[in-house]
Design an enzyme around this catalytic site. Structure first.
Site, mmCIF file in Angstrom:
data_model
loop_
_atom_site.group_PDB
_atom_site.id
_atom_site.type_symbol
_atom_site.label_atom_id
_atom_site.label_comp_id
_atom_site.label_asym_id
_atom_site.label_seq_id
_atom_site.Cartn_x
_atom_site.Cartn_y
_atom_site.Cartn_z
ATOM 1 C CD GLN A 47 4.233 -10.255 -0.506
ATOM 2 O OE1 GLN A 47 4.731 -10.062 -1.589
ATOM 3 N NE2 GLN A 47 3.768 -11.169 0.106
ATOM 4 C CG ASN A 67 1.936 -12.006 3.523
ATOM 5 O OD1 ASN A 67 2.732 -11.615 2.574
ATOM 6 N ND2 ASN A 67 2.126 -12.289 4.868
ATOM 7 C CB CYS A 76 7.506 -6.882 1.241
ATOM 8 S SG CYS A 76 7.209 -7.255 -0.736
ATOM 9 N N GLY A 77 11.036 -7.033 0.209
ATOM 10 C CA GLY A 77 11.808 -6.254 -0.722
ATOM 11 C C GLY A 77 11.626 -5.898 -2.080
ATOM 12 C CG ASN A 78 10.611 -8.501 -4.931
ATOM 13 O OD1 ASN A 78 11.927 -8.442 -5.192
ATOM 14 N ND2 ASN A 78 10.410 -10.051 -5.275
ATOM 15 C CG ASN A 163 10.436 -11.618 5.891
ATOM 16 O OD1 ASN A 163 11.535 -11.361 6.014
ATOM 17 N ND2 ASN A 163 9.678 -11.645 4.641
ATOM 18 C CD GLU A 215 6.366 -13.950 -1.222
ATOM 19 O OE1 GLU A 215 5.366 -13.486 -0.487
ATOM 20 O OE2 GLU A 215 7.075 -13.451 -1.941
ATOM 21 N NE ARG A 216 5.320 -14.652 7.631
ATOM 22 C CZ ARG A 216 5.569 -13.844 8.406
ATOM 23 N NH1 ARG A 216 5.602 -14.474 9.762
ATOM 24 N NH2 ARG A 216 6.041 -12.820 8.193
ATOM 25 C CB CYS A 224 10.052 -13.971 -2.129
ATOM 26 S SG CYS A 224 10.006 -13.528 -0.561
ATOM 27 N N GLY A 225 11.700 -10.821 -2.503
ATOM 28 C CA GLY A 225 13.185 -10.224 -2.339
ATOM 29 C C GLY A 225 13.703 -10.672 -1.133
HETATM 30 N N1 LIG Z 1 7.581 -10.733 -1.559
HETATM 31 C C1 LIG Z 1 8.209 -10.150 -0.641
HETATM 32 C C2 LIG Z 1 8.188 -10.888 0.931
HETATM 33 C C3 LIG Z 1 6.820 -11.072 1.473
HETATM 34 C C4 LIG Z 1 6.918 -11.949 2.827
HETATM 35 C C5 LIG Z 1 5.892 -12.353 3.412
HETATM 36 N N2 LIG Z 1 5.227 -13.525 2.465
HETATM 37 C C6 LIG Z 1 5.810 -12.700 4.694
HETATM 38 O O1 LIG Z 1 7.046 -12.906 5.226
HETATM 39 O O2 LIG Z 1 4.879 -13.104 5.301
HETATM 40 C C7 LIG Z 1 9.535 -9.621 -0.711
HETATM 41 O O3 LIG Z 1 9.760 -9.558 -1.845
HETATM 42 O O4 LIG Z 1 10.637 -9.704 0.186
#
Ligand SMILES: N[C@H](CCC[C@H](N)C(=O)O)C(=O)O
Length: 293
Positions: A47, A67, A76-78, A163, A215-216, A224-225
Site C-alpha cells: 500500500q 493498493n 490499512c491498519g499496518n 474494507n 489482499e485485494r 494485513c492489519g
Molecule cells: N494491508 C492493509 C489492508 C489493505 C487492504 C486493501 N488490500 C484493500 O482493502 O483493498 C492493512 O494493514 O489493513
C-alpha cells in the site's frame, strides 16, 4: 506537474508500505505511479499511504490509500502505523486523528514504539461488506473452493472493517493451503462486487490465532492489519476466541482488541527502511543520499 514529493519506504510487520508526503499540494498519487513503483524491486509495496492536508476540522491529516495495482483502499491498519511513526519522528506528536475515505480514525504511538490504531466499528450487514446477494447471517456464508464434494476452503465469515474481508477457518497449518492459487479466485468471486481481502485463519487458543492474507489489489502479503481486525471480530462473533487476541502473521505479531464500545484497536510495530523523493504522476524516484541502504 506539481514536482517531486518526499516518501519513506517502511513496513508494518512485513506489510510493505510507502508513506508519501503530499502535504501542501493539491495533486494525488496516480494509479500509474503506484504501478510503476510496485514494478521496481526496490520500492515494491503493498500500500501507498499518501498524507494530505486535513480536509475536516478536528483531524490532523487526510490519508489517501492506494493498493499496488493502483486501486484505492478504504482502510490499512499496518500502513496507518507507519504513518504514525513517520509523523511522530518528524514532529514529536504521539496522538493523531486521521481522515480516510472510510471515515475518521485515531492512532497513537506508545512508550517503547508500539503503535495502536483505532480501526472503528466493524459492520456485518451483507450490503455493508458488500455481498452481491442477501445473506441474513454473515457469520458464515455459502462459498467454497476446490472439489465440490471435498472443498479446500469453505463457509467464510465476512466482515467490513471499512474494507471487505472474508475469513476462512482452517484446522491445518495455514501454510498447507495454496493461498496464492485460491486467493485471486476468491478475491474476484462474483459474490464480492467490490472484490475482497481473503484470509485463512487457524485459531490456536481463545487468545491466539495464525493468519495468512491474500489482499485485494495487492496479492499475498506478510501481514494485513484490517484482516487481523476482521479475523478477531469474526472469531469472537462465532465464539472461537475472546475479544482480545494476539495474531501471528507471516511478518510478525499483531494484537487486536474488540473493545466494549465496539471499536477495534490494532497494535503492532512499524519500521522505517529508507527515504527518497518521487514524482506522484509517474512514480519516477530517487533515494536520499543520507538514507540507509
Ligand atoms: N494491508 C492493509 C489492508 C489493505 C487492504 C486493501 N488490500 C484493500 O482493502 O483493498 C492493512 O494493514 O489493513
Amino acid at each position: 506537474m506539481a514536482g517531486a514529493a518526499p516518501f519513506a519506504k517502511m513496513n508494518g510487520i512485513g506489510n510493505e508500505i510507502i508513506v508519501a508526503d503530499m502535504r501542501g499540494r493539491a495533486d494525488r498519487v496516480s494509479a500509474a505511479a503506484a504501478v510503476a513503483l510496485n514494478a521496481d524491486a526496490a520500492t515494491r509495496f503493498d500500500q501507498i499511504m499518501a498524507i494530505h492536508d486535513a480536509r475536516t476540522p478536528g483531524t490532523n491529516y487526510f490519508i489517501d490509500i492506494l493498493n499496488s495495482d493502483g486501486s484505492g483502499a478504504q482502510a490499512c491498519g499496518n500502513g496507518t502505523r507507519c504513518v504514525v511513526q513517520a509523523l511522530a519522528a518528524e514532529t514529536g506528536q504521539k496522538v493523531f486523528t486521521f481522515e480516510t475515505v472510510a471515515g475518521i480514525l485515531n492512532a497513537q504511538e506508545h512508550e517503547g514504539g508500539l503503535i495502536s490504531v483505532d480501526m472503528g466499528r466493524p459492520r456485518f450487514g451483507w450490503q455493508d461488506i458488500p455481498l452481491a446477494e442477501e445473506f441474513r447471517d454473515t457469520r458464515m456464508i455459502e462459498l467454497q473452493i476446490g472439489p465440490i464434494d471435498a472443498p479446500v476452503l469453505h463457509s467464510p465469515s465476512v466482515v467490513s472493517m471499512g474494507n471487505p474481508h472474508a475469513i476462512f477457518w482452517v484446522d491445518r497449518d495455514v501454510w498447507s493451503y495454496e493461498l496464492d492459487r485460491f486467493g485471486p479466485l476468491l478475491e474476484n468471486h462474483p459474490i464480492f462486487p467490490e472484490r475482497a481481502n481473503i484470509t485463512i485463519a487457524q485459531v490456536t487458543s481463545p487468545e491466539t490465532m495464525t493468519i495468512r492474507t491474500w489482499e485485494r489489489g495487492a496479492g499475498l502479503t506478510r501481514a494485513c492489519g484490517s484482516a487481523a481486525c476482521a479475523s478477531v471480530v469474526a472469531a469472537a462473533r462465532t465464539k472461537r476466541t475472546g475479544r482480545n487476541v494476539t495474531l501471528r502473521a507471516p511478518g510478525g505479531e499483531l494484537r487486536v482488541e474488540w473493545r466494549g464500545d465496539d471499536h477495534v484497536v490494532l497494535t503492532g510495530a512499524a519500521e522505517w527502511e529508507f527515504s527518497g523523493t518521487f514524482d506522484p504522476a509517474t512514480g519516477a524516484w530517487t533515494r536520499d543520499a543520507e538514507s540507509a541502504a
